[in-house]
Design a protein around this motif. Structure first.
Motif, mmCIF file in Angstrom:
data_model
loop_
_atom_site.group_PDB
_atom_site.id
_atom_site.type_symbol
_atom_site.label_atom_id
_atom_site.label_comp_id
_atom_site.label_asym_id
_atom_site.label_seq_id
_atom_site.Cartn_x
_atom_site.Cartn_y
_atom_site.Cartn_z
ATOM 1 N N PHE A 1 0.743 -1.186 0.180
ATOM 2 C CA PHE A 1 0.070 -0.251 0.012
ATOM 3 C C PHE A 1 0.752 1.336 -0.195
ATOM 4 C CE2 PHE A 1 -3.547 2.496 0.488
ATOM 5 C CZ PHE A 1 -3.239 3.637 1.435
ATOM 6 N N ARG B 1 2.237 1.965 -3.386
ATOM 7 C CA ARG B 1 1.027 2.565 -4.102
ATOM 8 C C ARG B 1 1.033 3.964 -3.753
ATOM 9 N NH1 ARG B 1 -4.883 0.630 -2.981
ATOM 10 N NH2 ARG B 1 -5.409 2.383 -4.518
ATOM 11 N N TYR C 1 -1.954 13.253 -6.040
ATOM 12 C CA TYR C 1 -3.454 13.756 -5.440
ATOM 13 C C TYR C 1 -3.786 15.135 -6.246
ATOM 14 C CZ TYR C 1 -6.570 16.484 -2.692
ATOM 15 O OH TYR C 1 -7.680 17.367 -1.804
ATOM 16 N N ILE D 1 -12.414 11.120 -4.671
ATOM 17 C CA ILE D 1 -12.254 11.078 -3.055
ATOM 18 C C ILE D 1 -13.884 11.818 -2.730
ATOM 19 C CG2 ILE D 1 -11.508 12.065 -1.092
ATOM 20 C CD1 ILE D 1 -8.636 12.144 -2.171
ATOM 21 N N PRO D 2 -14.543 10.991 -2.229
ATOM 22 C CA PRO D 2 -15.864 11.504 -1.960
ATOM 23 C C PRO D 2 -15.815 12.671 -1.127
ATOM 24 C CG PRO D 2 -15.756 9.453 -1.143
ATOM 25 C CD PRO D 2 -14.475 9.616 -1.873
ATOM 26 N N CYS E 1 -0.417 17.359 -5.984
ATOM 27 C CA CYS E 1 0.649 17.133 -4.889
ATOM 28 C C CYS E 1 0.764 15.717 -4.667
ATOM 29 C CB CYS E 1 0.364 17.812 -3.809
ATOM 30 S SG CYS E 1 -1.126 17.433 -2.892
ATOM 31 N N GLU F 1 -3.330 9.351 4.167
ATOM 32 C CA GLU F 1 -4.607 9.384 4.734
ATOM 33 C C GLU F 1 -5.580 9.710 3.852
ATOM 34 O OE1 GLU F 1 -2.078 11.072 6.150
ATOM 35 O OE2 GLU F 1 -1.572 9.796 7.647
ATOM 36 N N MET F 2 -5.181 9.811 2.719
ATOM 37 C CA MET F 2 -6.241 10.460 1.434
ATOM 38 C C MET F 2 -6.864 9.348 0.973
ATOM 39 S SD MET F 2 -3.787 13.167 -0.396
ATOM 40 C CE MET F 2 -3.239 14.521 0.298
ATOM 41 N N GLU G 1 -9.213 6.248 0.611
ATOM 42 C CA GLU G 1 -10.370 5.928 1.788
ATOM 43 C C GLU G 1 -10.262 4.449 2.268
ATOM 44 O OE1 GLU G 1 -13.859 6.873 -1.048
ATOM 45 O OE2 GLU G 1 -14.784 6.285 0.897
ATOM 46 N N HIS G 2 -9.791 3.518 1.273
ATOM 47 C CA HIS G 2 -9.493 2.123 1.850
ATOM 48 C C HIS G 2 -8.185 1.951 2.021
ATOM 49 C CE1 HIS G 2 -13.597 2.102 0.563
ATOM 50 N NE2 HIS G 2 -13.485 2.293 -0.643
ATOM 51 N N ARG G 3 -7.845 1.936 3.117
ATOM 52 C CA ARG G 3 -6.396 1.643 3.487
ATOM 53 C C ARG G 3 -6.265 0.776 4.710
ATOM 54 N NH1 ARG G 3 -7.586 7.038 5.296
ATOM 55 N NH2 ARG G 3 -7.150 7.127 7.355
ATOM 56 N N PRO G 4 -5.331 -0.010 4.462
ATOM 57 C CA PRO G 4 -5.017 -1.040 5.511
ATOM 58 C C PRO G 4 -4.464 -0.567 6.610
ATOM 59 C CG PRO G 4 -3.079 -1.149 4.147
ATOM 60 C CD PRO G 4 -4.002 -0.152 3.638
ATOM 61 N N GLN G 5 -4.519 -1.503 7.785
ATOM 62 C CA GLN G 5 -4.009 -0.768 8.931
ATOM 63 C C GLN G 5 -2.597 -0.957 8.917
ATOM 64 O OE1 GLN G 5 -6.670 -3.105 11.583
ATOM 65 N NE2 GLN G 5 -5.920 -1.951 13.375
ATOM 66 N N LYS G 6 -2.087 -0.028 9.822
ATOM 67 C CA LYS G 6 -0.714 -0.150 9.850
ATOM 68 C C LYS G 6 -0.281 -1.439 10.726
ATOM 69 C CE LYS G 6 3.136 2.900 10.736
ATOM 70 N NZ LYS G 6 3.645 4.321 10.828
#
Lengths: 200, 535
Positions: free
Chosen positions: A13, A16, A22, A51-52, A98, A103-104, A106-111
């Protein structure tokens, strides 16, 4: 949870994220294919993610995450577009680009490896007052932020209106000149005053 | 997942390279990214000379696998020599060392051909004349046993396609062959346009490698131009796991595997494959291995030379005849699968649309709560965990994604409780007592409110001259406006754009100042916290 797998996921991730730019200040009418063709000029676009906008004003400009093929390409894009205005789907407001941050997404895995603790504080706890203050502070900050956002939107509207007016005025001038040249008024006036350049 | 043994020693000096996956109906097909045969290491997407019926042909390995019965197989995409397609060349005058890449799907009327096209006994000959005269026998790719491979070949792509890294003069000089056109076996036409997918493999694998990109395995991959296929193992690399039903029964089985299986395999293979794969070229590294007993003893890595020893098992006839069947579903499976395969599957979740509906309904019912002062790096699932452990309530959370105008200090999340009571209770508890999260952040909650998105047809900042709107019906106008472009410095547009940029800079400075001030205030208070919460 399989921690090795989670770590690998997280690393993937992150990779990615590095490859993604952005893009802000987009018209709400822009859709995925427009963006793809816009950014395909620079390199292969892997994915376009909108990004909604849930909580803010509804006519805020849209923002999008565009995932490219490589982090270098992403960096190049960011640099290039910060120096030169790039238009997507309309003029003259340029988009802002940029580098993407985690944090941008929406679906991200947990650290992996993070632990969150929570604790209910009782009023007797000496930290209670501090915590209350912090809560107040949060609310105040949120209010300040939204105020600033409003202000920004107003400014943008002002500028847009101003530019539109200037453009209209300029266009009117051009039209006037063209008309005059076309229907011979310029020529006649020129003859009167001895200026013969309009005889073309 | 445990990787099976990487080396299979046998009497013909054959070694498997790096395994990249497992597939097949019983998960017993092994896919590889390279192998060593006769002392030469061959990698995926190498170009090789294949021995077929007293003739050397050139192909590019696109898949390497081993069947459960330990037969090694590769799938190879053809390059046609001009003489082979002279019937369709017409006026086209090829260069002396030019070859054509096979593309498209063959007519695949293999069932007309009674003999199976690989594992064919030597009696099956006369393929060449057959190909010229019988359209049905054209194929773009074929599977064969590894022993038919007899050497590496240096093939350079000189196409001006923008996806193709242009070769240098040195490259051109060193090349054995060049190609810049494809020959579509379905329509029998020559064209300089490369389709996106050839033989289920992305076209970029057929172009030159970009300098510096690594192949599946590190060394040896330097020969980026036409990698020569490894004779010893037949590699069939394609997303489409057309490996089921190994050709043992002689039938060319191209039945598409069910998509679900594809995805599962691909996922598995992806997990297995090295992340040393360069970003670019090897997206679909699902190498399925099917190992055929290499009876071939002599496939020495003769560079560019003809192999003198007749490999015995040349039964794999590159059925130049229409067997390059790639059923459309397989293609799309492959493409679909690979696209999702590239990213870890866990990330793709429901689309946002349904979330909007959920939010709306929750807002109407009154179960929507906005949680603030979360650490921005939390994820939605973590938020759900927090609520569960703090309130013993289940629900759905959604972290609001960050954008340039959101504060970097605290994150927000929507939480949909299961019932209105739960929501109310949570809010009042958060107000009255204090829920302290790690990092000294007390959680703040309030009634969530949603803003109706309105489909704005006009966008602040995009201007159009009204009078010109009538003229704009013309197609060129539309294209001109909607093309995304850099603004040229000598236009009014540029000046206006600069004004916008100035405005953006100003507002950015304002945000920075505000955030800084916020940070200071927060720091001040946090430092006063007497008890230490986890940092």
């Amino acid at each position: 949870m399989d921690s090795a797998k989670a770590k690998a996921n997280y690393a993937a991730f992150e990779e990615r994220v590095r490859r993604t730019v952005y893009v802000d200040n987009l018209s709400p009418q822009v859709n995925e294919s427009i963006l793809k063709s816009a950014f395909n000029q620079f390199g292969n676009v892997q994915k376009v993610e909108f990004i909604p906008n849930y909580a803010e004003e509804s006519n805020m400009p849209c923002c999008v995450l565009v995932e490219m093929d490589s982090p270098e390409l992403a960096k190049e894009l960011v640099q290039a577009m910060s120096n030169q205005p790039f238009m997507v789907f309309g003029m003259p407001r340029p988009v802002r680009v940029c580098a993407a941050e985690m944090e941008m997404f929406e679906h991200r895995p947990q650290k992996p490896g993070t632990k969150i603790t929570c604790l209910w504080l009782e009023p007797q706890n000496p930290d209670f007052t501090i915590a209350e203050k912090l809560k107040e502070l949060t609310r105040r900050h949120a209010a300040e932020a939204s105020f600033l956002l409003q202000y920004q939107l107003e400014e943008e509207e002002k500028l847009a209106k101003q530019q539109a007016e200037t453009l209209e005025a300029n266009y009117k001038k051009y039209e006037l000149i063209e008309k005059v040249l076309k229907d011979g008024t310029a020529k006649r006036l020129g003859h009167r005053y001895g200026i013969n350049e309009f005889d073309a | 997942m445990s990787l099976l043994g990487e080396a299979h020693e046998d009497h013909t000096e054959f070694n498997w390279g790096r395994q990249t996956g497992i597939g097949g109906p019983n998960k017993d097909f092994l896919f590889y990214g390279s192998f060593t045969h006769g002392g030469v290491e061959y990698f995926l997407y190498d170009c090789v000379y294949m021995w077929r019926d007293n003739e050397l042909d050139i192909g590019k390995i696109v898949k390497i696998w081993e069947t459960p019965s330990h037969s090694k197989k590769v799938k190879v995409v053809w390059f046609f020599r001009p003489i082979e397609i002279r019937q369709w060349l017409g006026d086209v005058e090829p260069l002396w060392n030019e070859i054509f890449l096979a593309s498209g799907e063959g007519n695949g009327l293999f069932n007309r051909n009674p003999l199976p096209f690989f594992f064919l006994p030597d009696g099956h000959d006369n393929l060449r004349p057959a190909m010229c005269s019988d359209l049905a026998t054209l194929t773009s790719s074929w599977r064969c046993g590894i022993e038919a491979i007899c050497g590496k070949c240096n093939v350079v792509c000189t196409s001006k396609d923008k996806r193709n890294p242009q070769p240098s003069k040195e490259d051109l000089r060193m090349a054995d062959y060049i190609f810049n056109r494809t020959f579509d076996v379905a329509t029998c036409t020559i064209s300089p346009i490369f389709p996106d997918v050839i033989a289920e493999s992305e076209v970029k694998h057929f172009f030159n490698r970009e300098k510096g990109q690594k192949l599946i395995t590190s060394e040896g991959g330097a020969n980026l131009k036409g990698k020569i296929a490894n004779p010893s193992s037949f590699v069939k690399v394609e997303g489409v796991t057309a490996l089921r039903n190994p050709v043992k029964d002689g039938k060319f089985d191209m039945s598409p595997k069910p998509a679900a299986k594809d995805k599962a395999e691909m996922k598995r293979v992806h997990d297995l494959s090295h992340t040393s794969l360069s970003d670019g070229s090897h997206k679909r590294r699902r190498v399925h291995f099917s190992i055929v007993d290499p009876k071939e003893e002599h496939s020495s890595g003769v560079k560019g030379g003809k192999s003198d020893n007749q490999p015995q098992e040349i039964t794999r006839r590159p059925a130049v005849g229409g067997l390059g069947l790639l059923p459309k579903e397989e293609l799309s499976n492959g493409i679909k699968g690979s696209k999702s395969d590239n990213q870890p599957q866990e990330i793709t979740r429901r689309p946002a649309v349904s979330w909007m509906e959920k939010l709306k309904s929750a807002y109407e019912r009154g179960t929507l709560v906005l949680l603030e002062n979360l650490d921005p790096s939390y994820t939605s699932s973590e938020v759900e965990d927090i609520v569960w452990s703090a309130f013993k309530e289940m629900g759905e959370a959604k972290m609001l994604p960050h954008c340039t105008s959101s504060s970097p200090h605290h994150g927000q999340a929507f939480f949909i409780f299961k019932s209105v009571d739960a929501a109310e209770r949570a809010i009042s508890e958060l107000k009255g007592k204090c829920l302290m999260l790690s990092n000294g952040r007390p959680l703040v909650g309030r009634k969530g409110c949603l803003v109706e998105p309105n489909n704005a047809t006009s966008f602040v900042g995009h201007i159009a001259i009204n009078k010109l709107k009538l003229q704009k019906q013309k197609a060129e106008w539309k294209i001109a406006v909607s093309t995304s472009h850099y603004s040229q410095p000598n236009t009014i547009e540029y000046d206006m754009a600069l004004e916008w940029l100035v405005l953006q800079e100003r507002s950015k400075l304002r945000w920075d100042a505000l955030n800084k001030q916020h940070a200071e205030e927060i720091e001040l208070l946090r430092s006063q916290l007497k008890t230490h919460h986890n940092a």
